[in-house]
Design an enzyme around this catalytic site. Structure first.
Site, short mmCIF file in Angstrom:
data_model
loop_
_atom_site.label_atom_id
_atom_site.label_comp_id
_atom_site.label_asym_id
_atom_site.label_seq_id
_atom_site.Cartn_x
_atom_site.Cartn_y
_atom_site.Cartn_z
N SER A 87 9.30 -34.41 44.13
CA SER A 87 9.90 -35.57 44.79
C SER A 87 9.32 -36.88 44.25
CB SER A 87 9.77 -35.47 46.31
OG SER A 87 8.44 -35.65 46.71
N MET A 133 -0.98 -29.76 39.97
CA MET A 133 -2.03 -29.22 40.81
C MET A 133 -3.16 -28.57 40.01
SD MET A 133 -0.83 -30.46 43.42
CE MET A 133 -1.21 -29.95 45.06
N ARG A 134 -3.46 -29.13 38.85
CA ARG A 134 -4.60 -28.69 38.06
C ARG A 134 -5.43 -29.90 37.70
NH1 ARG A 134 -4.52 -23.73 36.12
NH2 ARG A 134 -2.56 -22.70 36.61
N ASN A 172 -2.58 -40.80 38.53
CA ASN A 172 -2.31 -39.72 39.50
C ASN A 172 -1.99 -40.32 40.86
OD1 ASN A 172 -2.30 -37.02 40.55
ND2 ASN A 172 -4.35 -37.37 41.37
N HIS A 210 -2.38 -39.25 44.95
CA HIS A 210 -3.07 -38.27 45.80
C HIS A 210 -2.77 -38.60 47.27
CE1 HIS A 210 -6.06 -35.29 46.82
NE2 HIS A 210 -6.48 -36.13 47.76
N GLU A 265 -12.89 -38.27 34.51
CA GLU A 265 -13.30 -36.88 34.31
C GLU A 265 -13.68 -36.17 35.61
OE1 GLU A 265 -16.12 -36.72 31.05
OE2 GLU A 265 -14.89 -38.12 29.92
N GLY A 266 -13.64 -36.87 36.73
CA GLY A 266 -13.99 -36.24 38.00
C GLY A 266 -12.77 -35.77 38.76
N GLU A 289 4.33 -42.51 49.43
CA GLU A 289 4.06 -42.16 48.01
C GLU A 289 5.23 -42.59 47.13
OE1 GLU A 289 2.59 -38.23 47.03
OE2 GLU A 289 2.04 -37.88 49.12
#
Ligand code: GAR
Length: 205
Positions: free
Chosen positions: A12, A89-90, A106, A108, A141-142, A173
């Protein structure tokens, strides 16, 4: 700006980004959509919009890093200048982030740094917070730890379930992800260390 999107599921947020491009409010060109899952809603939505898709199943590779190397090759082949994660989701490995010579963004479904990782809405309901929300951030990287571009709060109401809260957050979102990407590509996102300042917001709905 030539943009790739990675998505694992329903898609979505991908749809909201596609529609923002189509209505002229988001000046990017979505040149490729990738997924780590077969036959996802995201792939179907991309195909319906005429965007080339590719699946990168981790089980087809000897190890996760090989899958990410293939992702990088695919992005180079598509001359990608921006990568958006829309329900991917990785966690991308640090080698991928180091080698990506383009911004990675990203979304979230929590007010980071609260509730990183999987099931953010469930974490919020179980913790008992009264306010949650969503965050658009640059990927480092976190785990969900990169510099924050935009956030918006969403109330957690008495009786909320993971699903009802997720649905209320999702509406927001779909609005702030295209908005944050628009600010980024228009050069209105200024970064000093991990702090991001939005230079101007006029003209936004
Ligand atoms: C969205 O809520 C997104 O914020 C979340 O997955 C959902 C994907 O929905 N992402 C994460 O939790 C990333 N850690 P969608 O496939 O309908 O866009």
């Amino acid at each position: 700006m030539r943009t790739a999107i990675l998505a694992s599921g329903r898609g979505s947020n991908l749809q909201a980004l596609i529609e923002a491009c189509q209505n002229g409010s988001l000046p990017i060109e979505i040149v490729a959509v990738g997924s780590d899952q077969l036959e996802t809603g995201a792939l179907k939505r991309a195909e319906a919009a005429g965007i080339p898709t590719r699946v990168f199943l981790v089980r087809d590779y000897p190890h996760r890093q090989a899958q990410e190397e293939d992702l990088l090759i695919w992005m180079r082949e598509n001359r990608v200048e921006l990568l958006l994660l829309a329900g991917y989701m990785r966690v991308l490995g640090s080698e991928f982030i180091r080698q990506a010579n383009f911004p990675v963004v990203n979304i979230h479904p929590s007010l980071l740094p609260a509730f990183p990782g999987l099931h953010a809405q469930r974490q919020a309901v179980e913790y008992g917070v009264k306010v949650s929300g969503c965050t658009v951030h640059l990927v480092d990287e976190g785990l969900d730890s990169g510099p924050i571009i935009l956030q918006e709060a969403v109330p957690v109401l008495p009786g909320d379930t993971e699903e009802s809260l997720a649905q209320r957050i999702l509406v927001v979102e779909h609005r702030i992800y295209p908005e944050a990407v628009r600010l980024l590509v228009l050069g209105k996102v200024e970064r000093t260390g991990r702090r991001v300042q939005i230079l101007q917001k006029e003209g936004l709905a």
